[in-house]
Motif scaffolding. Structure first.
Motif, PDB file in Angstrom:
ATOM      1  N   PRO A 123       0.910  -1.260   0.167  1.00  0.00           N
ATOM      2  CA  PRO A 123       0.109  -0.022  -0.032  1.00  0.00           C
ATOM      3  C   PRO A 123       0.950   1.318  -0.065  1.00  0.00           C
ATOM      4  CG  PRO A 123      -1.013  -1.619   1.459  1.00  0.00           C
ATOM      5  CD  PRO A 123       0.265  -2.109   1.162  1.00  0.00           C
ATOM      6  N   ASP A 124       0.287   2.377  -0.551  1.00  0.00           N
ATOM      7  CA  ASP A 124       1.040   3.816  -0.648  1.00  0.00           C
ATOM      8  C   ASP A 124       1.808   3.986   0.502  1.00  0.00           C
ATOM      9  OD1 ASP A 124      -0.545   3.170  -2.819  1.00  0.00           O
ATOM     10  OD2 ASP A 124      -1.561   5.033  -2.873  1.00  0.00           O
ATOM     11  N   HIS A 125       0.908   4.005   1.721  1.00  0.00           N
ATOM     12  CA  HIS A 125       1.748   4.646   2.826  1.00  0.00           C
ATOM     13  C   HIS A 125       2.937   3.983   3.004  1.00  0.00           C
ATOM     14  CE1 HIS A 125      -0.439   1.561   4.390  1.00  0.00           C
ATOM     15  NE2 HIS A 125       0.274   1.650   5.939  1.00  0.00           N
ATOM     16  N   LEU A 126       3.257   2.655   2.803  1.00  0.00           N
ATOM     17  CA  LEU A 126       4.481   2.121   3.012  1.00  0.00           C
ATOM     18  C   LEU A 126       5.594   2.376   2.065  1.00  0.00           C
ATOM     19  CD1 LEU A 126       2.691  -1.473   4.381  1.00  0.00           C
ATOM     20  CD2 LEU A 126       3.602   0.642   5.820  1.00  0.00           C
ATOM     21  N   HIS A 127       5.442   2.721   0.943  1.00  0.00           N
ATOM     22  CA  HIS A 127       6.614   3.043  -0.026  1.00  0.00           C
ATOM     23  C   HIS A 127       7.505   3.300   0.239  1.00  0.00           C
ATOM     24  CE1 HIS A 127       3.599   2.203  -3.984  1.00  0.00           C
ATOM     25  NE2 HIS A 127       3.102   1.387  -2.895  1.00  0.00           N
ATOM     26  N   SER A 248      -8.499  -4.604  11.551  1.00  0.00           N
ATOM     27  CA  SER A 248      -9.694  -4.197  10.423  1.00  0.00           C
ATOM     28  C   SER A 248      -9.358  -4.855   9.295  1.00  0.00           C
ATOM     29  CB  SER A 248      -9.888  -2.764  10.305  1.00  0.00           C
ATOM     30  OG  SER A 248     -10.828  -2.537   9.367  1.00  0.00           O
ATOM     31  N   LYS A 249     -10.209  -5.858   8.692  1.00  0.00           N
ATOM     32  CA  LYS A 249     -10.142  -6.573   7.813  1.00  0.00           C
ATOM     33  C   LYS A 249     -10.709  -5.580   6.421  1.00  0.00           C
ATOM     34  CE  LYS A 249     -11.404 -11.197   9.644  1.00  0.00           C
ATOM     35  NZ  LYS A 249     -12.584 -11.879   9.600  1.00  0.00           N
ATOM     36  N   GLU A 250     -11.583  -4.612   7.027  1.00  0.00           N
ATOM     37  CA  GLU A 250     -12.060  -3.739   5.933  1.00  0.00           C
ATOM     38  C   GLU A 250     -10.915  -2.974   5.300  1.00  0.00           C
ATOM     39  OE1 GLU A 250     -14.486  -1.050   3.534  1.00  0.00           O
ATOM     40  OE2 GLU A 250     -15.050  -3.045   4.299  1.00  0.00           O
ATOM     41  N   ARG A 251     -10.051  -2.262   6.477  1.00  0.00           N
ATOM     42  CA  ARG A 251      -9.192  -1.644   5.837  1.00  0.00           C
ATOM     43  C   ARG A 251      -8.100  -2.080   5.391  1.00  0.00           C
ATOM     44  NH1 ARG A 251      -8.485   3.650   8.091  1.00  0.00           N
ATOM     45  NH2 ARG A 251     -10.452   4.383   9.207  1.00  0.00           N
ATOM     46  N   TYR A 252      -7.617  -3.412   5.599  1.00  0.00           N
ATOM     47  CA  TYR A 252      -6.473  -4.236   4.967  1.00  0.00           C
ATOM     48  C   TYR A 252      -7.103  -4.521   3.747  1.00  0.00           C
ATOM     49  CZ  TYR A 252      -3.418  -7.952   4.125  1.00  0.00           C
ATOM     50  OH  TYR A 252      -2.405  -8.991   3.438  1.00  0.00           O
ATOM     51  N   PHE A 253      -8.133  -4.981   3.501  1.00  0.00           N
ATOM     52  CA  PHE A 253      -8.622  -5.341   1.924  1.00  0.00           C
ATOM     53  C   PHE A 253      -8.986  -4.503   0.973  1.00  0.00           C
ATOM     54  CE2 PHE A 253      -8.868  -9.560   4.548  1.00  0.00           C
ATOM     55  CZ  PHE A 253      -7.877 -10.351   3.763  1.00  0.00           C
ATOM     56  N   ARG A 254      -9.196  -3.414   1.755  1.00  0.00           N
ATOM     57  CA  ARG A 254     -10.036  -2.404   0.854  1.00  0.00           C
ATOM     58  C   ARG A 254      -9.480  -1.034   1.126  1.00  0.00           C
ATOM     59  NH1 ARG A 254     -16.300  -4.597   1.627  1.00  0.00           N
ATOM     60  NH2 ARG A 254     -16.088  -6.195   0.373  1.00  0.00           N
ATOM     61  N   TRP A 255      -8.063  -1.133   1.254  1.00  0.00           N
ATOM     62  CA  TRP A 255      -7.280   0.157   1.809  1.00  0.00           C
ATOM     63  C   TRP A 255      -7.342   1.329   0.678  1.00  0.00           C
ATOM     64  CZ3 TRP A 255      -3.308   1.708  -1.417  1.00  0.00           C
ATOM     65  CH2 TRP A 255      -2.733   0.678  -2.273  1.00  0.00           C
ATOM     66  N   ARG A 256      -7.681   1.162  -0.374  1.00  0.00           N
ATOM     67  CA  ARG A 256      -7.621   2.291  -1.357  1.00  0.00           C
ATOM     68  C   ARG A 256      -8.883   3.175  -1.203  1.00  0.00           C
ATOM     69  NH1 ARG A 256      -3.668   2.084  -5.145  1.00  0.00           N
ATOM     70  NH2 ARG A 256      -2.955   0.308  -5.925  1.00  0.00           N
ATOM     71  N   LYS A 257      -9.575   2.954  -0.286  1.00  0.00           N
ATOM     72  CA  LYS A 257     -11.053   3.875   0.090  1.00  0.00           C
ATOM     73  C   LYS A 257     -10.765   4.669   1.388  1.00  0.00           C
ATOM     74  CE  LYS A 257     -13.984   0.748   0.841  1.00  0.00           C
ATOM     75  NZ  LYS A 257     -15.689   0.284   0.804  1.00  0.00           N
ATOM     76  N   TYR A 261      -4.009   5.566   3.744  1.00  0.00           N
ATOM     77  CA  TYR A 261      -3.339   4.714   2.943  1.00  0.00           C
ATOM     78  C   TYR A 261      -3.241   5.067   1.581  1.00  0.00           C
ATOM     79  CZ  TYR A 261      -5.350   2.545   7.038  1.00  0.00           C
ATOM     80  OH  TYR A 261      -6.019   2.255   8.264  1.00  0.00           O
ATOM     81  N   SER A 262      -4.015   5.909   1.136  1.00  0.00           N
ATOM     82  CA  SER A 262      -4.113   6.157  -0.233  1.00  0.00           C
ATOM     83  C   SER A 262      -4.663   7.500  -0.803  1.00  0.00           C
ATOM     84  CB  SER A 262      -5.080   4.845  -0.907  1.00  0.00           C
ATOM     85  OG  SER A 262      -5.416   5.018  -2.175  1.00  0.00           O
ATOM     86  N   GLY A 263      -4.323   7.741  -2.058  1.00  0.00           N
ATOM     87  CA  GLY A 263      -4.956   9.181  -2.730  1.00  0.00           C
ATOM     88  C   GLY A 263      -6.185   8.780  -3.396  1.00  0.00           C
ATOM     89  N   GLY A 264      -6.608   7.561  -3.395  1.00  0.00           N
ATOM     90  CA  GLY A 264      -7.930   7.151  -4.347  1.00  0.00           C
ATOM     91  C   GLY A 264      -7.711   7.201  -5.666  1.00  0.00           C
ATOM     92  N   ASN A 265      -8.767   7.805  -6.410  1.00  0.00           N
ATOM     93  CA  ASN A 265      -8.440   7.636  -8.051  1.00  0.00           C
ATOM     94  C   ASN A 265      -7.104   8.178  -8.314  1.00  0.00           C
ATOM     95  OD1 ASN A 265     -11.043   8.249  -6.706  1.00  0.00           O
ATOM     96  ND2 ASN A 265     -11.984   8.322  -8.860  1.00  0.00           N
ATOM     97  N   ALA A 266      -6.519   9.469  -7.820  1.00  0.00           N
ATOM     98  CA  ALA A 266      -5.484  10.075  -8.461  1.00  0.00           C
ATOM     99  C   ALA A 266      -4.310   9.237  -8.229  1.00  0.00           C
ATOM    100  CB  ALA A 266      -5.307  11.399  -7.540  1.00  0.00           C
ATOM    101  N   THR A 267      -3.843   8.398  -7.232  1.00  0.00           N
ATOM    102  CA  THR A 267      -2.763   7.706  -7.023  1.00  0.00           C
ATOM    103  C   THR A 267      -2.846   6.431  -7.550  1.00  0.00           C
ATOM    104  OG1 THR A 267      -3.770   6.900  -4.761  1.00  0.00           O
ATOM    105  CG2 THR A 267      -1.890   8.798  -4.831  1.00  0.00           C
ATOM    106  N   ASP A 268      -4.103   5.559  -7.753  1.00  0.00           N
ATOM    107  CA  ASP A 268      -4.368   4.630  -8.470  1.00  0.00           C
ATOM    108  C   ASP A 268      -4.344   4.479  -9.737  1.00  0.00           C
ATOM    109  OD1 ASP A 268      -4.533   1.735  -8.316  1.00  0.00           O
ATOM    110  OD2 ASP A 268      -6.870   2.003  -8.557  1.00  0.00           O
ATOM    111  N   LEU A 269      -5.089   5.398 -10.436  1.00  0.00           N
ATOM    112  CA  LEU A 269      -5.068   5.303 -11.838  1.00  0.00           C
ATOM    113  C   LEU A 269      -4.785   6.552 -12.657  1.00  0.00           C
ATOM    114  CD1 LEU A 269      -9.058   4.555 -11.604  1.00  0.00           C
ATOM    115  CD2 LEU A 269      -7.126   2.969 -11.778  1.00  0.00           C
ATOM    116  N   LEU A 270      -4.862   7.883 -12.046  1.00  0.00           N
ATOM    117  CA  LEU A 270      -4.445   8.844 -12.850  1.00  0.00           C
ATOM    118  C   LEU A 270      -2.835   9.023 -12.856  1.00  0.00           C
ATOM    119  CD1 LEU A 270      -7.063  11.640 -11.982  1.00  0.00           C
ATOM    120  CD2 LEU A 270      -6.792  10.342 -14.229  1.00  0.00           C
ATOM    121  N   PHE A 271      -2.353   8.428 -11.865  1.00  0.00           N
ATOM    122  CA  PHE A 271      -0.718   8.488 -11.897  1.00  0.00           C
ATOM    123  C   PHE A 271      -0.311   7.804 -13.195  1.00  0.00           C
ATOM    124  CE2 PHE A 271       3.584   7.429 -10.962  1.00  0.00           C
ATOM    125  CZ  PHE A 271       4.038   8.420  -9.853  1.00  0.00           C
TER     126      PHE A 271
END
Length: 460
Positions: A123-127, A248-257, A261-271
């Motif tokens: 996940p992004d926050h660990l990069h 939290s299973k929700e945060r672990y498996f769906r962290w991009r939300k 841990y994430s910038g959502g659309n911007a960091t996952d797709l628009l990058f």
């Protein structure tokens, strides 16, 4: 000009402090030298020994797309160790790769002197933390997009990579496209006039909601029999420097939300798309970024399902970026010049013929107002089509080859830094509701922006 207060929305991120420069401290000379000397020099016949940190969905895709084909084609790489914080993924990765060892602590992997390169897919926050540790351990690094979670981290990572001489490749699409490289030469030649703006989009649509992956699972693949417990998932290691929260299973498996841990659309797709558009027009740091959007349909997340950003650059042009998770109709990459318009379109496949190589075609059409100038620059044509038969080199191959040649990979840390600034400024602008800028000399995020230049006509 005052730096922005990142603490307003990233207060949990270590090292992000309001009102200070974003420049990272230089490494001590002995630390940089240790990183240089910690790795072996690869000979022409030496096999490249690899470790993998993070064994989820993107890890699987990298194996399928890049590492398995390289192994089967050239036989010059070994899968030495795999690592993940969740034991079922560790076990699956070891079986799939045939790695010599497997574990759940990346520090043990980095301590091995017999590993040449490390693939980081977490996940992004660990990069940043893991990439920095890998570089200082003398490893070359393949780091999935986005390069880092913050601009501060991108600047510091560029410093440590430059000081140690390691080869760092950023994951993403577009830079390795021969077509985009040919279009860059065309644009730089001025044959479509002055570039004034570009448009990119990356849209999707799902019935369950974007990033609502099954729990447990890998991406969209469900693993109904895989246990998920504090005993087989190292929750504290996964949180890293993010805000401490209960298991939290929700945060672990769906962290991009989640913003943690994430910038959502911007960091996952628009990058991806910004890298591709920059490969065509040119890379640079943005001067001003402003974003808009919201959670319009999928109301079970923190990040937006509809997001758009305008990025202005110092050479007097801007890019518009759109990402919608509730309508999958995406537009082609488009570059607008004052003489003509360039669109990147799919290849035209002839009946009975194999699919063309080279990744599509670029079509440039003259603006009627400047048809004369366009024709003079384009051999009398009002429409130009650019294609290439050059096969595309996968980023994995490009990185592995750079490890031997010691020449910088195509998506190096400098380009990754520039794209990260634009992407992360957009995320911050969305969250703070204001335009932001960046000064690459002082590495400062700017909230008080200079006035745009004006060119008053001469009064008679």
């Amino acid at each position: 000009m005052k730096p922005s207060t990142r603490r307003q929305f990233l207060g949990q991120t270590a090292g992000t402090v309001a009102g200070v420069t974003l420049a990272g401290a230089a490494l001590p000379t002995d630390a940089a030298q240790t990183a240089r000397s910690a790795s072996r020099v690869l000979g022409a016949n030496d096999r490249i020994r690899l470790g993998f940190i993070g064994c989820g969905m993107q890890f699987q895709d990298l194996l399928r797309r890049g590492f398995f084909p390289r192994r089967d084609r050239q036989g010059d790489i070994d899968f030495v160790e795999v690592c993940d914080v969740w034991q079922p993924r560790v076990d699956n990765a070891k079986t799939k790769t045939g790695a010599e060892r497997a574990g759940r602590d990346y520090r043990a992997l980095l301590a091995r002197p017999d590993i040449d390169g490390v693939v980081i897919v977490v996940p992004d926050h660990l990069h940043y933390a893991i990439a920095r540790a890998a570089v200082l351990a003398g490893k070359d690094v393949y780091l999935e997009k986005p390069m880092t979670y913050t601009i501060d981290e991108a600047a510091k990572l560029q410093d440590v990579v430059q000081q140690t001489g390691r080869m760092l490749q950023v994951g993403g699409s577009g830079l390795n496209s021969p077509l985009h490289q040919a279009l860059h030469q065309y644009v730089q030649a001025g044959k479509m006039g002055k570039v004034v703006w570009g448009f990119i989009s990356y849209n999707r649509n799902t019935t369950e909601g974007m990033w609502d992956y099954p729990m447990p699972g890998i991406g969209s693949e469900a693993w109904p029999d895989a246990p998920v417990t504090p005993e087989n998932l190292d929750w504290q290691a996964w949180l890293g420097g993010a805000r401490k929260r209960p298991f939290s299973k929700e945060r672990y498996f769906r962290w991009r939300k989640y913003w943690d841990y994430s910038g959502g659309n911007a960091t996952d797709l628009l990058f991806h798309r910004l890298g591709a558009l920059s490969a065509i027009v040119g890379f640079d740091f943005p001067t001003r970024v402003v974003s808009a959007g919201g959670i319009y349909v999928q109301k079970n997340r923190q990040v937006p399902d509809t997001y758009m950003t305008t990025v202005e650059y110092p050479k007097a042009y801007c890019f518009n970026m759109v990402s919608c998770m509730a309508n999958a109709d995406s537009a082609p990459i488009t570059v607008y010049g004052n003489w003509g318009t360039l669109q990147v379109l799919p290849s035209v496949r002839q009946p009975g013929q194999p699919a063309p190589r080279g990744g599509g075609r670029g079509v440039i059409t003259a603006e009627r107002t400047f048809e004369k100038q366009f024709k003079e620059a384009n051999d009398g044509k009002t429409q130009v089509e650019i294609t290439t038969e050059t096969p595309m080199e996968d980023l994995v191959d490009n990185w592995l080859n750079s490890m031997r040649s010691r020449q910088a990979p195509i998506y190096d840390v400098a380009k990754g830094y520039q794209v990260t600034v634009a992407i992360q400024l957009g995320v911050q602008s969305y969250r703070e509701g204001r335009a932001l800028g960046y000064d690459p000399k002082t590495r400062r995020i700017l909230t008080q922006l200079p006035a745009r230049p004006e060119y008053p006509p001469q009064e008679s």
